[in-house]
Design an enzyme around this catalytic site. Structure first.
Site, short mmCIF file in Angstrom:
data_model
loop_
_atom_site.label_atom_id
_atom_site.label_comp_id
_atom_site.label_asym_id
_atom_site.label_seq_id
_atom_site.Cartn_x
_atom_site.Cartn_y
_atom_site.Cartn_z
N HIS A 1 -22.86 28.45 26.00
CA HIS A 1 -21.93 27.81 26.95
C HIS A 1 -20.50 27.94 26.43
O HIS A 1 -20.24 27.66 25.26
CB HIS A 1 -22.26 26.32 27.13
CG HIS A 1 -23.65 26.07 27.66
ND1 HIS A 1 -24.18 26.76 28.72
CD2 HIS A 1 -24.59 25.19 27.27
CE1 HIS A 1 -25.40 26.32 28.96
NE2 HIS A 1 -25.68 25.37 28.08
N GLY B 1 0.86 -1.18 0.00
CA GLY B 1 0.00 0.00 0.00
C GLY B 1 0.89 1.23 0.00
O GLY B 1 1.23 1.78 -1.05
N GLY C 1 -25.86 13.34 22.34
CA GLY C 1 -26.44 12.06 21.91
C GLY C 1 -26.96 12.10 20.49
O GLY C 1 -26.87 11.11 19.74
N LYS D 1 -31.36 23.99 23.47
CA LYS D 1 -31.26 24.68 24.77
C LYS D 1 -30.97 23.70 25.89
O LYS D 1 -31.55 22.61 25.93
CB LYS D 1 -32.58 25.38 25.07
CG LYS D 1 -32.79 26.63 24.26
CD LYS D 1 -33.95 27.43 24.79
CE LYS D 1 -34.04 28.74 24.03
NZ LYS D 1 -35.37 29.23 23.88
N ILE E 1 -9.59 -0.85 -4.65
CA ILE E 1 -9.58 0.02 -5.82
C ILE E 1 -10.93 0.76 -5.95
O ILE E 1 -11.98 0.12 -6.10
CB ILE E 1 -9.27 -0.79 -7.11
CG1 ILE E 1 -7.96 -1.58 -6.93
CG2 ILE E 1 -9.19 0.14 -8.32
CD1 ILE E 1 -6.76 -0.76 -6.49
N GLU F 1 -4.49 7.85 -0.54
CA GLU F 1 -3.71 8.88 -1.24
C GLU F 1 -2.51 9.32 -0.40
O GLU F 1 -2.14 10.49 -0.39
CB GLU F 1 -4.59 10.09 -1.55
CG GLU F 1 -5.79 9.75 -2.38
CD GLU F 1 -5.52 9.88 -3.87
OE1 GLU F 1 -4.57 10.57 -4.24
OE2 GLU F 1 -6.26 9.26 -4.64
#
Ligand SMILES: Cc1cc2nc3c(=O)[nH]c(=O)nc-3n(C[C@H](O)[C@H](O)[C@H](O)COP(=O)(O)OP(=O)(O)OC[C@H]3O[C@@H](n4cnc5c(N)ncnc54)[C@H](O)[C@@H]3O)c2cc1C
Length: 396
Positions: free
Chosen positions: A294, A132, A357, A285, A158, A380
């Site tokens: 916050h 690779g 969540g 909220k 590929i 790449e």
């Protein structure tokens, strides 16, 4: 120095953005879930002129180098998997443009794209199970038999491997010469002895196809070697005599020139996540106020925004350097790929965090962007390889 985009670039950006918003985003979750290849989107892109050789020609003629980064950021903002299905053919096209003869480019580029009525895709096959990052270790062999080449080997991972009409396959002609004994070959899906193998199931970019490509006594005419037979013979002779071919520096420069395009794709994913998380933070909220009030969430959003800007600046600079023929003395192309890849992973992870969540479930797109982003530190040229290239450029 002028950082503003030209009117043409702004028009182009708007055009691709609208296509991504209308045709890519709405179907992204479907293709992610099913892992089908998005042929209907490809067809629409071909009809609109977005999937075409002309786009690459236009990019090649842009002295600022920004055409392709702009297009890719917008398309991949829509969905990286579909984006790769639409722009994966750019990789084998670049290989032919870099190493082929003008006649080969003229003959094969149209075969790679087909027509708007009947679009085709192409694939670039280098990677093998044992090779690779270490491309010198390729085992796929191309042997000259009479007027033909006969190829045997196994390519893995590929992009477009299952659906390509045209393959550019890198194989070893003379194993004794290492990477200098390698050449690239043009193969069609109808040539005898080439077939797709296993289709991979993936963490992300699931709309794009990643498949094995098998070559079993694959016979092709002698003139299908990229650059032609004479150039290959000269290259092999030089390598046998131990002379420098200049090939490796030419190949490195080609990589430096194409990496900003890959990096622009990662910027597109990161920007999508930043925008979504910002909008969400203004609505959601907790403790009686939007979470955007916050401090911790503000820190996330600020860091995400800064990183996306940094990545894009590196991409645009490296793309401009490539277009204007600047030397990549500090491997700026690799820098842009390294930075954008790591920004995409980090920013999408922060977007999941900002949504809490809801970031973790499939009702919202950020978990997909998190999964999609990870490939950019792997394909790449992995992040480790990019760092190696940059460090070499600095120290050699
Ligand atoms: C979705 C997907 C699409 C792909 N598309 C294509 C395609 O179209 N065509 C194609 O030819 N290939 C394609 N690839 C293959 C991809 O380019 C390779 O997976 C990638 O180059 C890494 O090679 P490898 O998987 O063999 O990892 P390895 O090379 O085995 O690397 C394993 C780890 O070791 C590190 N490492 C390796 N060598 C060094 C070193 N010298 N110094 C420091 N660290 C090192 C790597 O960075 C990595 O962390 C694709 C892969 C995927 C997953």
């Amino acid at each position: 120095m002028d950082f503003s985009l030209s009117e043409e670039h702004i028009e182009l950006q708007k055009w691709v953005h609208e296509f991504a918003e209308r045709e890519i985003r709405p179907v992204a979750a479907y293709y992610d879930e099913t892992e089908e290849f998005p042929w209907p989107v490809l067809k629409k892109a071909a009809e609109a002129g977005l999937y075409s050789i002309d786009i690459y020609l236009q990019a090649h003629q842009d002295p600022t180098g920004l055409t392709l980064p702009i297009i890719l950021e917008e398309a991949f903002w829509g969905c990286a998997g579909i984006g790769l299905a639409l722009f994966g053919t750019g990789l084998p096209l670049s290989a032919v443009a870099a190493a082929g003869t003008p006649e080969q480019l003229f003959e094969w580029a149209p075969k790679m794209f087909g027509t708007p009525e009947d679009p085709k895709v192409a694939a670039f096959g280098v990677t093998e199970p044992q090779a690779g990052s270490d491309v010198r270790s390729l085992r796929t062999r191309a042997k000259r038999v009479g007027d033909e080449w006969v190829l045997n080997g196994q390519k893995v991972f590929i992009s477009n491997g299952r659906y390509a009409d045209v393959y550019v396959i890198v194989a070893t002609v003379d194993p004794e010469l290492g990477h200098r004994g390698q050449a690239s070959f043009l193969i069609t899906k109808d040539d005898p002895g080439i077939r797709p193998g296993k289709k991979e199931k993936k963490l992300g970019i699931r709309a794009s196809d990643t498949s094995e490509v098998l070559l079993e006594d694959c016979r092709i005419p002698g003139d299908r070697v990229l650059g032609g037979m004479d150039r290959l013979e000269q290259k092999l002779d030089k390598a046998r005599r131990g002379e420098s071919s200049g090939r490796s520096s030419a190949a490195l420069r080609t990589f430096e020139m194409t990496r900003p395009s890959v990096a622009a794709q990662a910027v597109g994913i990161a920007r999508a996540a930043l925008e979504f998380a910002t909008d969400y933070a203004k609505e959601r909220k907790t403790f009686g106020v939007p979470i955007s009030r916050h401090q911790s969430i503000q820190n996330h959003l600020a860091d995400m925004a800064v990183e996306v800007e940094c990545a894009r600046l590196l991409v645009h600079k490296a793309a401009w350097m490539a277009a204007s023929g600047q030397p990549f003395n500090k491997a700026e192309g690799s820098m842009s790929k390294l930075k954008a890849a790591e920004v995409a992973v980090r920013v999408t992870e922060q977007a999941v965090q900002v949504l809490g969540g809801y970031g973790y479930i499939k009702d919202f797109p950020v978990e997909k962007w998190y999964r999609d982003s990870k490939i950019y530190t792997i394909f790449e040229g992995t992040s480790e390889i990019q760092r190696m290239v940059i460090a070499r450029a600095l120290t050699e």
